[in-house]
Scaffold this active site. Structure first.
Site, PDB file in Angstrom:
ATOM      1  N   GLY A 175      44.272  37.718  34.904  1.00 33.87           N
ATOM      2  CA  GLY A 175      43.203  37.175  35.638  1.00 33.87           C
ATOM      3  C   GLY A 175      42.481  37.867  36.766  1.00 33.87           C
ATOM      4  O   GLY A 175      43.348  38.537  37.350  1.00 33.87           O
ATOM      5  N   GLU A 207      42.187  31.391  39.655  1.00 29.25           N
ATOM      6  CA  GLU A 207      40.876  32.371  39.743  1.00 29.25           C
ATOM      7  C   GLU A 207      39.807  31.770  40.504  1.00 29.25           C
ATOM      8  O   GLU A 207      39.189  32.266  41.452  1.00 29.25           O
ATOM      9  CB  GLU A 207      40.613  32.869  38.506  1.00 29.25           C
ATOM     10  CG  GLU A 207      41.640  33.555  37.735  1.00 29.25           C
ATOM     11  CD  GLU A 207      42.086  34.794  38.543  1.00 29.25           C
ATOM     12  OE1 GLU A 207      41.596  35.410  39.183  1.00 29.25           O
ATOM     13  OE2 GLU A 207      43.403  35.214  38.438  1.00 29.25           O
TER      14      GLU A 207
HETATM   15 NI    NI Z   1      44.635  36.221  42.182  1.00 24.92          NI
END
Ligand code: NI
Length: 169
Positions: free
Chosen positions: A46, A137
């Site tokens: 991610g 995230e």
């Molecule tokens: Ni990160």
């Protein structure tokens, strides 16, 4: 497509709050393409735009196993509509905090709304690694790193270790 430079702690840009995206256009898709390529090269699962120095609410992700076909996913202006009371621990890492792993406790399930690569609104439930990764995230969009969920001592140790690695490189 081009590889972007991934910022690491203690870069102050990582603390910035990212701004909403007004429109999903070709320029934004070019950024998402670059982010995905950068994430794959790292390698990571991610990446948030602020990690390549762009303060926009954009995330790319791919949770496919090595034996599976790549499954890139794109999240623009993601929102959490609901989070479970139940929490689950997971040992997290981050491309902006290289070589550091520690356990973070987060809601086990969330419900999301976001714009996809085409700019369409999507609502989706997440659990397991997907729930961990999207919450990690989305923290980046608020200038929050996973080490900010740890004790001050652990956080300071992590930053010190990353600085030491950078000097050695
Ligand atoms: Ni990160």
């Amino acid at each position: 497509m081009a590889l972007r430079n991934i910022l690491v702690v203690p870069d102050p840009i990582l603390k910035k709050v990212s701004a909403s995206v007004a429109v999903v256009d070709d320029e934004l898709r070019a950024l998402m393409d670059d982010m995905l390529e950068t994430m794959y090269a790292a390698p990571g699962i991610g990446l948030a735009a602020i990690q390549v120095g762009i303060p926009k609410r954009v995330i790319v992700m791919d949770l496919a196993r090595e034996s599976e076909e790549p499954a890139p996913r794109y999240f623009v202006n993601p929102e959490i509509l609901w989070a479970s009371d139940e929490t689950a621990p997971y040992e997290e890492g981050c491309l902006s905090v290289p070589e550091i792993y520690d356990e973070v406790e987060r809601p086990a399930q969330v419900k999301l709304r976001y714009l996809n690569y085409q700019g369409e609104t999507v609502e989706e439930a997440a659990e397991g690694l997907f729930a961990v990764c999207i919450q990690h995230e989305m923290d980046h969009l608020e200038g929050v790193l996973f080490i900010d969920h740890l004790s001050r001592l652990k956080r300071e140790q992590a930053v010190k270790k990353v600085k030491k690695q950078a000097r050695a490189a």
